[in-house]
Design a protein around this motif. Structure first.
Motif, PDB file in Angstrom:
ATOM      1  N   MET A 189      22.742  42.982  76.916  1.00  0.00           N
ATOM      2  CA  MET A 189      23.472  43.517  78.054  1.00  0.00           C
ATOM      3  C   MET A 189      22.607  43.400  79.303  1.00  0.00           C
ATOM      4  O   MET A 189      21.422  43.754  79.282  1.00  0.00           O
ATOM      5  CB  MET A 189      23.824  44.986  77.787  1.00  0.00           C
ATOM      6  CG  MET A 189      24.685  45.634  78.854  1.00  0.00           C
ATOM      7  SD  MET A 189      25.347  47.241  78.309  1.00  0.00           S
ATOM      8  CE  MET A 189      23.827  48.195  78.156  1.00  0.00           C
ATOM      9  N   THR A 190      23.176  42.897  80.392  1.00  0.00           N
ATOM     10  CA  THR A 190      22.420  42.792  81.637  1.00  0.00           C
ATOM     11  C   THR A 190      22.407  44.143  82.342  1.00  0.00           C
ATOM     12  O   THR A 190      23.201  45.054  82.027  1.00  0.00           O
ATOM     13  CB  THR A 190      23.040  41.747  82.578  1.00  0.00           C
ATOM     14  OG1 THR A 190      24.319  42.227  83.020  1.00  0.00           O
ATOM     15  CG2 THR A 190      23.192  40.402  81.880  1.00  0.00           C
TER      16      THR A 190
ATOM     17  N   ASP B 241      23.365  44.644  85.361  1.00  0.00           N
ATOM     18  CA  ASP B 241      24.646  44.784  86.055  1.00  0.00           C
ATOM     19  C   ASP B 241      25.712  45.344  85.118  1.00  0.00           C
ATOM     20  O   ASP B 241      26.509  46.210  85.505  1.00  0.00           O
ATOM     21  CB  ASP B 241      25.106  43.430  86.604  1.00  0.00           C
ATOM     22  CG  ASP B 241      24.276  42.974  87.799  1.00  0.00           C
ATOM     23  OD1 ASP B 241      23.625  43.833  88.435  1.00  0.00           O
ATOM     24  OD2 ASP B 241      24.273  41.761  88.093  1.00  0.00           O
ATOM     25  N   GLU B 242      25.698  44.881  83.881  1.00  0.00           N
ATOM     26  CA  GLU B 242      26.651  45.393  82.892  1.00  0.00           C
ATOM     27  C   GLU B 242      26.353  46.852  82.553  1.00  0.00           C
ATOM     28  O   GLU B 242      27.270  47.655  82.322  1.00  0.00           O
ATOM     29  CB  GLU B 242      26.611  44.527  81.639  1.00  0.00           C
ATOM     30  CG  GLU B 242      27.192  43.133  81.844  1.00  0.00           C
ATOM     31  CD  GLU B 242      26.934  42.203  80.682  1.00  0.00           C
ATOM     32  OE1 GLU B 242      27.735  41.259  80.503  1.00  0.00           O
ATOM     33  OE2 GLU B 242      25.938  42.408  79.948  1.00  0.00           O
ATOM     34  N   TYR B 243      25.086  47.193  82.535  1.00  0.00           N
ATOM     35  CA  TYR B 243      24.696  48.592  82.312  1.00  0.00           C
ATOM     36  C   TYR B 243      25.251  49.473  83.432  1.00  0.00           C
ATOM     37  O   TYR B 243      25.801  50.555  83.183  1.00  0.00           O
ATOM     38  CB  TYR B 243      23.179  48.707  82.246  1.00  0.00           C
ATOM     39  CG  TYR B 243      22.671  50.134  82.334  1.00  0.00           C
ATOM     40  CD1 TYR B 243      22.646  50.958  81.211  1.00  0.00           C
ATOM     41  CD2 TYR B 243      22.203  50.653  83.544  1.00  0.00           C
ATOM     42  CE1 TYR B 243      22.190  52.268  81.295  1.00  0.00           C
ATOM     43  CE2 TYR B 243      21.739  51.958  83.630  1.00  0.00           C
ATOM     44  CZ  TYR B 243      21.733  52.753  82.510  1.00  0.00           C
ATOM     45  OH  TYR B 243      21.271  54.056  82.600  1.00  0.00           O
TER      46      TYR B 243
ATOM     47  N   GLU C 279      27.816  48.946  85.332  1.00  0.00           N
ATOM     48  CA  GLU C 279      29.271  49.040  85.178  1.00  0.00           C
ATOM     49  C   GLU C 279      29.636  50.027  84.062  1.00  0.00           C
ATOM     50  O   GLU C 279      30.590  50.806  84.191  1.00  0.00           O
ATOM     51  CB  GLU C 279      29.849  47.662  84.867  1.00  0.00           C
ATOM     52  CG  GLU C 279      29.731  46.665  86.016  1.00  0.00           C
ATOM     53  CD  GLU C 279      30.089  45.248  85.605  1.00  0.00           C
ATOM     54  OE1 GLU C 279      30.477  45.051  84.423  1.00  0.00           O
ATOM     55  OE2 GLU C 279      29.981  44.335  86.447  1.00  0.00           O
ATOM     56  N   LEU C 280      28.859  49.999  82.984  1.00  0.00           N
ATOM     57  CA  LEU C 280      29.105  50.911  81.866  1.00  0.00           C
ATOM     58  C   LEU C 280      28.804  52.352  82.259  1.00  0.00           C
ATOM     59  O   LEU C 280      29.507  53.286  81.848  1.00  0.00           O
ATOM     60  CB  LEU C 280      28.260  50.478  80.663  1.00  0.00           C
ATOM     61  CG  LEU C 280      28.621  51.051  79.295  1.00  0.00           C
ATOM     62  CD1 LEU C 280      30.089  50.803  78.957  1.00  0.00           C
ATOM     63  CD2 LEU C 280      27.715  50.440  78.222  1.00  0.00           C
TER      64      LEU C 280
END
Length: 450
Positions: free
Chosen positions: A195-196, A198-200, A202-203
C-alpha cells in the motif's frame, strides 16, 4: 510451538526498549555458566581472569545490560557455549541506564576485558570508533568470505567511514498496526502489505468517523519527528543528515493535511496532554497506526491480561509511490569487538555466531527480532499466543530493504535535537513547511560546518 510465555513477558522486557530505554539497576560480572555466583565488575574484570578458566577452557568476556532479565542476550551466550564446550563466557552485566557510561570507563582503561561489546545505540558506537576502541571487522570478514547480504543492506549501513565496526544483532523496524474490528464494522478491507502512502491517506479518510470524545480517527501519528521524517528516508535516497531538507516538504504537507482534515489527532493536543500512542490504539481511538515492531509485545500483553479484547493486525509499512513494497525504517543493536581484546579470533567467532541465521532462529524462540529474518524465525515469533492470525500478518514482518531512522553521523544527537525542535514548530504551525526547511538547512549547516 505456541510461545504463550515468551511474547507476553520477554518481548515487553526486551523489545519495547528498542535499544532506547532502560530497565534494572545492577552492575555485576558473572560466568554465563553460573550466574548465581556474580561478583562486582571491579573484582573480576582483570586480564588474569582469562588464564583462570576451568581446565583448558578459553575465556571470553562480553558486556551487556540487564542480562538476567534479557533472554535476547542469555539465549545466544548459552547456545554458543553449548556448541563450543571449550569456551567459557563471562558476562559483565550493567543496568541499561548506566551501560554507556560504565562501558566508556572500562574502555578508557584499555584493558582486555570486555572482549565483545553489545552496542546500545549508534551514537556510542561512533564515539568508540572515533576513539579507536572498536576492532575493525573487515579483515575477518574478508578472510572468511563473510556474506553480508543476509542482513538486507543493514550491515553496509553500519559501516562508519567505510569501516565495519559491528554487525546487526537485534532489530526493530516500522510496520502498520490496524484495528480489525473497526474495519469489519465499517465494511472496509484491511490494509494490504503493498500500500502506498497516498492509499494510506485515503484509507485514513475513509476510516474516520464520529465526533467529540467518541470520534475514531482513521490514522494516528505520534509526536516523534520520526513519524514524518521516516517516510522521507524510507527509500534510502536521503537521510536526516543533509545539506538540503527540501525532500521533507511533501511528507510534512501530507502530515499537516491529515491533521487539518481531522483524520489524525492534532499534534498540539497530543503534546499538551502528553498522550501516549499506546493508549490511543488500545482505546480504539484510531483505526491504523504506524509504529515499531516493539509494539507487538505491548499488544500481546494487553490481550493476555484482558486489558483489551479487540482484534488487531499488522501490515507492512506503506511505501512511497515510486518505491516497491518491503522498504522499511528502523534501528539496530550492533555487536562489536573491543580493540583491546587479547582473543580477537575467538571474539570474531562469537560475533559470527551471534549474528548468524542459526542464532536468529534461536532468538526467535525468545521473541526477539534479529538482524537476519528467516522464514523459520518469523514463523516462530508469529506462533505466539495472541499474535494476529493469518499469513498476511507473518508476511508483514518481512522486509526487503532497511533504512536507519538516524544515520551513522558523529553529530547525530545535535542534529536530532534540531529536527525535533523544527518538527514541533511546523506541526503547531509556527513555521510554514518552507520556513522549517530553511531553518533546518541553516542550523544543520552550522553544526556540520558546511
Amino acid at each position: 510451538m505456541r510461545l504463550k510465555r515468551v511474547l507476553a513477558i520477554v518481548l515487553a522486557a526486551g523489545m519495547a526498549c528498542a535499544s532506547l530505554t532502560a530497565c534494572g539497576s545492577k552492575t555485576a560480572e558473572s560466568s554465563a555458566a553460573d550466574t548465581s555466583g556474580a561478583t562486582t565488575a571491579a573484582d573480576t574484570t582483570k586480564a588474569d581472569d582469562k588464564k583462570e578458566g576451568s581446565g583448558e577452557k578459553k575465556v571470553l568476556s562480553v558486556t551487556t545490560w540487564d542480562y538476567d532479565s534479557s533472554p535476547q542476550f542469555q539465549a545466544v551466550v548459552d547456545a554458543y557455549m553449548k556448541e563450543n564446550p571449550n569456551v567459557e563466557i563471562k558476562v559483565i552485566d550493567t543496568s541499561a541506564d548506566e551501560y554507556n557510561n560504565s562501558l566508556g570507563i572500562s574502555l578508557s582503561a584499555a584493558q582486555p576485558d570486555p572482549d565483545i561489546i553489545w552496542v546500545k545505540d549508534m551514537g556510542s558506537m561512533l564515539q568508540m570508533a572515533d576513539k579507536k576502541q572498536l576492532l575493525p571487522l573487515d579483515d575477518f570478514m574478508k578472510k572468511d568470505s563473510f556474506d553480508t547480504s543476509v542482513y538486507n543492506g543493514a550491515a553496509e549501513q553500519l559501516q562508519y567511514n567505510g569501516v565495519t565496526y559491528g554487525l546487526p544483532y537485534r532489530s526493530d523496524w516500522y510496520v502498520l498496526y490496524y484495528n480489525k474490528d473497526l474495519f469489519d464494522a465499517a465494511g472496509v478491507a484491511y490494509p494490504s502489505n503493498d500500500m502506498t502512502w497516498d492509499e494510506y491517506n485515503e484509507l485514513a479518510a475513509k476510516m474516520t468517523s464520529g465526533e467529540g470524545s467518541s470520534k475514531v480517527y482513521g490514522g494516528h501519528n505520534h509526536t516523534w519527528q520520526a513519524l514524518v521524517t521516516n517516510w522521507a528516508v524510507q527509500d534510502g535516497k536521503h537521510t536526516v543528515v543533509d545539506k538540503d531538507y527540501s525532500f521533507l516538504k511533501p511528507w510534512y504537507e501530507s502530515a499537516l493535511s491529515l491533521q487539518d482534515n481531522g483524520y489524525i489527532q492534532d499534534y498540539s493536543t497530543l503534546k499538551t496532554a502528553n498522550i501516549h500512542y499506546s493508549s490511543v490504539f488500545k482505546n480504539q481511538q484510531c483505526a491504523m497506526m504506524p509504529m515499531g515492531t516493539w509494539f507487538i509485545s505491548t499488544m500481546i500483553q494487553s490481550r493476555a491480561s484482558d486489558e483489551t479484547s479487540f482484534n488487531w493486525g499488522i501490515a507492512r509499512i506503506p511505501h512511497p509511490a515510486d518505491t516497491e513494497t518491503g522498504y522499511t525504517v528502523g534501528a539496530l543493536t550492533p555487536l562489536g569487538i573491543s580493540a583491546y581484546t587479547d582473543e580477537p579470533d575467538l571474539s570474531w567467532d562469537f560475533v559470527k555466531f551471534a549474528t548468524s541465521k542459526e542464532a536468529a532462529n534461536i532468538l526467535a524462540e525468545q521473541g526477539v527480532f534479529t538482524g537476519i529474518q528467516t522464514e523459520e524465525s518469523l514463523k516462530t515469533i508469529a506462533s505466539a499466543q495472541f499474535f494476529p492470525e493469518g499469513e498476511s500478518n507473518i508476511e508483514a514482518l518481512s522486509y526487503t530493504h532497511y533504512s536507519f531512522d538516524r544515520p551513522l553521523d558523529p553529530q547525530i544527537e545535535e542534529i536530532r535535537k534540531v529536527l525535533d525542535e523544527v518538527h514541533e514548530m511546523i506541526m503547531i504551525k509556527q513555521y510554514t513547511v518552507d520556513q522549517g526547511i530553511e531553518e533546518l538547512n541553516k542550523r544543520v549547516a552550522e553544526i556540520k560546518g558546511w
